[in-house]
Design an enzyme around this catalytic site. Structure first.
Site, PDB file in Angstrom:
ATOM      1  N   ASP A 178       1.107  -1.171  -0.065  1.00  0.00           N
ATOM      2  CA  ASP A 178      -0.110   0.084   0.022  1.00  0.00           C
ATOM      3  C   ASP A 178       0.965   0.898   0.019  1.00  0.00           C
ATOM      4  O   ASP A 178       0.455   2.304  -0.688  1.00  0.00           O
ATOM      5  CB  ASP A 178      -0.717  -0.171   1.379  1.00  0.00           C
ATOM      6  N   GLU A 204      -2.409  -2.055  -8.992  1.00  0.00           N
ATOM      7  CA  GLU A 204      -1.169  -1.837 -10.034  1.00  0.00           C
ATOM      8  C   GLU A 204      -1.797  -0.655 -11.057  1.00  0.00           C
ATOM      9  O   GLU A 204       0.208  -0.428 -11.443  1.00  0.00           O
ATOM     10  CB  GLU A 204      -0.364  -2.122  -9.102  1.00  0.00           C
TER      11      GLU A 204
END
Length: 300
Positions: A178, A204
């Protein structure tokens, strides 16, 4: 990374958001906030003024009612003179009460508008990266394409996917993953032009809408992002972990479809991945397999 079919499904099933939000970009927030502050002040002032105007009707209404029922003294002047303290009290009291209530209603309305605007902002903002989210991107892209066609201006789309991201999660944990996403988003935000609109559209995967940009302009934007990621290792990793990314660039054709533009950029992204990752590929152009296409940080 988004698959082509998943992308088409994403476009066809997304719920639309407010056109006002669609047309807003981060660069617009300053003027919008200034206008919003004026609107809020004007609303409670308007409601208070309306309450005061209504309050003035109370003594006049009472005077007229007493005249119609025959309870008033002969003539309006005599009635006011006879009961001057009553009418003064009525005028002052109702003015204070109605004006205060109007201001209160205006403040409540201001608060509701502010909360609604905040909720709308949260609905189109990615909580982890603070970038706009996929919902915003899906609504904004066709709007920007229409604007480009109307103004006869170029528009390019960049899709960036972090390379080997699963390795970061496996090596450092999902919390570090994260942080890597947030860090990548910060590098991206520092590397783009002021008019570009960055969004996080997948796990992502990021997309940058580049108004007024041709293929070469958008390629330079993508290269600056990739260089920024490579030159700055992920914070709080030992040994230092460097993030790389692959990018696909496509340019809008006049009258073209937003779905086709996305799929062109997505196909270029896959070409960059197949060519060895850590490089930029442009739509419908060959990609060099021997070395990355990153050349420097020059550009807009």
């Amino acid at each position: 990374m988004l698959k082509a079919e998943a992308t088409r499904s994403m476009y066809s099933h997304q719920e639309p958001v407010s056109p006002l939000l669609s047309l807003s970009s981060p660069a617009d927030l300053g003027p919008v906030n200034s206008v919003r502050r004026w609107v809020l002040v004007r609303r409670w002032f308007l409601y208070g003024g309306l309450g005061f105007a209504l309050a003035l009707g109370a003594p006049l209404g009472c005077l007229l009612l007493r005249e119609l029922t025959g309870e008033a003294a002969a003539g309006f002047g005599a009635e006011l003179e006879t009961h001057r303290f009553f009418y003064l009290y009525l005028a002052v009291g109702t003015s204070i009460a109605f004006t205060s209530f109007g201001v209160f209603l205006g403040l409540v309305a201001d608060r509701l508008v502010a909360v609604n605007a905040e909720l709308q902002g949260l609905a189109v903002t990615d909580a982890l990266t603070s970038l706009r989210n996929a919902r915003y991107f899906n609504e904004l892209l066709p709007v920007e394409l229409a604007r480009a066609d109307r103004q006869n201006q170029p528009l390019a789309l960049v899709i960036i996917d972090l390379d080997n991201f699963k390795r970061i999660n496996d090596r450092f944990g999902h919390a570090a993953g994260d942080r890597a996403l947030a860090y990548g988003a910060s590098v991206l935000s520092r590397s783009i032009r002021m008019v570009d609109i960055p969004c996080r559209i997948g796990g992502e995967e990021f997309a940058i809408i580049c108004p007024g940009a041709g293929l070469e302009d958008a390629r330079r934007v993508a290269e600056r992002i990739l260089v920024g990621l490579k030159e700055n290792p992920l914070p709080n990793t030992n040994p230092p972990e460097r993030i790389t990314a692959s990018a696909g660039v496509a340019m809008h054709s006049f009258g073209g479809d937003d779905k086709d533009l996305f799929l062109d950029a997505d196909a270029a992204l896959y070409a960059a991945k197949r060519a060895g990752k850590d490089r930029v590929a442009m739509s419908r152009q060959p990609v060099a397999v021997q070395s990355p296409a990153i050349t420097g940080t020059d550009g807009l």
